[in-house]
Design an enzyme around this catalytic site. Structure first.
Site, PDB file in Angstrom:
ATOM      1  N   ASP A  96       0.857  -1.617  -0.043  1.00 47.10           N
ATOM      2  CA  ASP A  96       0.135  -0.575   0.197  1.00 47.10           C
ATOM      3  C   ASP A  96       0.666   1.191  -0.261  1.00 47.10           C
ATOM      4  O   ASP A  96       0.258   2.262   0.434  1.00 47.10           O
ATOM      5  CB  ASP A  96      -0.910   0.070   1.019  1.00 47.10           C
ATOM      6  CG  ASP A  96      -1.460  -1.348   1.222  1.00 47.10           C
ATOM      7  OD1 ASP A  96      -2.633  -1.025   0.015  1.00 47.10           O
ATOM      8  OD2 ASP A  96      -2.262  -1.716   1.708  1.00 47.10           O
ATOM      9  N   ASP A 158      -6.542  -4.784  -5.289  1.00 40.10           N
ATOM     10  CA  ASP A 158      -6.277  -2.757  -4.562  1.00 40.10           C
ATOM     11  C   ASP A 158      -4.905  -2.567  -5.540  1.00 40.10           C
ATOM     12  O   ASP A 158      -5.051  -1.513  -5.393  1.00 40.10           O
ATOM     13  CB  ASP A 158      -5.948  -3.795  -3.637  1.00 40.10           C
ATOM     14  CG  ASP A 158      -7.038  -4.591  -3.008  1.00 40.10           C
ATOM     15  OD1 ASP A 158      -7.811  -5.469  -3.546  1.00 40.10           O
ATOM     16  OD2 ASP A 158      -7.726  -3.170  -1.521  1.00 40.10           O
TER      17      ASP A 158
HETATM   18  N1  GLY Z   1      -7.663  -1.660  -0.523  1.00 42.41           N
HETATM   19  C1  GLY Z   1      -8.532  -2.068   0.903  1.00 42.41           C
HETATM   20  C2  GLY Z   1      -9.942  -2.184   0.714  1.00 42.41           C
HETATM   21  O1  GLY Z   1      -9.900  -1.388  -0.106  1.00 42.41           O
HETATM   22  O2  GLY Z   1     -10.448  -2.107   1.546  1.00 42.41           O
END
Ligand code: GLY
Length: 378
Positions: A96, A158
């Protein structure tokens, strides 16, 4: 392309965002909000500084600074950026890094030219590139935080939103390796995550030595064979961005395919997405964050398709955004958060249809895109 009625709605909404954000920046400053508890934000810098959502507040602040020139937004965003040095230098980040540092350091660099911020962004890109699995051609998503799951080979949709950090790094230092890694990852995601019908898996467990699919782990949707709407939104926007940064036609085609699936599904629920398009009919649960992110993705797609195709994506984005905002926005300047109706995960009890900071971020980005006042954070 906006109708007169939608233009009026947009102008009113922009006025309300300015009032609300002006109150929030005074109240929140460089604290880091996520989900309000009992109506009030708690500060994520107090114990959860590395949480993946901690870039969205500075992202909102930089968008507001860019659109209004109000220095209060800049000052608060700079404060958060410094706090994020703790996870940046702490060695325990996962994939992330894009969400965290595109919205803070890289946004700062893009708007102010601050060299210290550029260094932070390059450091974050190196961390992300370091998660690349060369045989499987993918970026590893998460670290192993429990003994039950070895996540060494896990790829998740994601991450399509994190790899723009790598495109940026290549632009900055002229080294193609970052972009190569991003494109290998996008190619693998296209092949292994996007299904034939335009829906997506959330998580795919790959063999870390060969890259072969092993299984589909439980995820944030209803079940592994579901169609988690925020995951579909990550795909729409993520592939559109990869197209923007590379010009590879297959990425735009993938973004369009997932967008068509998304639009067909929201058409059945008043343009507000369910948490999972393939969940049982009851209970009915929405996710406003999926609408806001997918709207940004569709507005991005609209910039890259021929004239006759634009209305599908542009109007789809506007209809979704408007319906979702009318259903879930709280414009009271005294209340923390704007867009309610966000859902962390289908089975996340207590975090269903609540305000979540990234819902506010994407909602503001989408509104600014429609007004022509945004800047590209991704
Ligand atoms: N990246 C984690 C979510 O979208 O909750």
């Amino acid at each position: 392309m906006l109708t007169a009625e939608n233009q009026k709605w947009l102008d009113e909404v922009w006025g309300k965002i300015q009032t609300k954000m002006s109150a929030e920046v005074d109240r929140i400053g460089d604290k880091i909000p996520y989900i309000p508890e009992n109506g009030k934000y708690v500060d994520m810098s107090d114990g959860r500084i590395g949480w993946w959502t901690n870039g969205f507040w500075p992202g909102m602040l930089w968008q507001m600074y860019h659109a209004t020139g109000d220095e209060r937004y800049k000052k608060a965003a700079e404060g958060v950026e410094k706090k994020l040095d703790e996870p940046l230098n702490g060695g325990n980040t996962d994939h992330d890094t894009g969400f965290l540092w595109l919205h803070s350091a890289v946004a700062d660099y893009r708007l102010t030219g601050n060299e210290e911020s550029k260094t932070r962004g390059i450091h974050a890109a190196n961390i992300l590139a370091g998660r690349y699995n060369a045989d499987g051609k993918f970026i590893r998503a998460w670290n192993n935080w429990d003994k039950e799951n070895d996540r060494t080979g896990w790829i998740i949709i994601d991450c399509m939103m994190n790899i723009p950090l790598l495109y940026w790094a290549t632009d900055m230092i002229g080294d193609p390796r970052y972009k190569q890694i991003a494109m290998h990852h996008a190619d693998t995601a296209m092949e292994k995550i996007v299904r034939e019908d335009g829906s997506c898996y959330h998580i795919v467990a790959l063999n870390p030595d060969t890259g072969d699919v092993e299984f589909y782990p439980p995820c944030q949707g209803y079940d592994p064979n579901g169609s988690w709407s925020r995951g579909q939104a990550w795909a729409i926007y993520g592939f559109a961005l990869s197209y923007k940064h590379t010009g590879k036609q297959e990425y735009l085609d993938a973004a369009k395919k997932v967008a068509h699936y998304f639009l067909a599904n929201v058409a059945q629920t008043g343009n507000v997405p369910l948490v999972d398009f393939r969940a049982p009919a009851e209970p009915v649960m929405y996710d406003s964050t999926a609408a806001a992110c997918a709207a940004c993705g569709m507005l991005e797609i609209a910039q890259h398709v021929p004239e006759f195709e634009k209305p599908l994506y542009f109007n789809g984005a506007v209809n979704m955004l408007k319906a979702t905002m009318e259903k879930f926005c709280n414009w009271d300047p005294e209340a923390d958060s704007i867009l309610g109706g966000g859902t962390v995960a289908y089975h996340a009890k207590g975090q269903i249809e609540v305000p979540i900071i990234y819902g506010d971020y994407f909602m503001i980005e989408a509104v600014l895109r429609l007004l022509g006042k945004d800047f590209l954070i991704w």
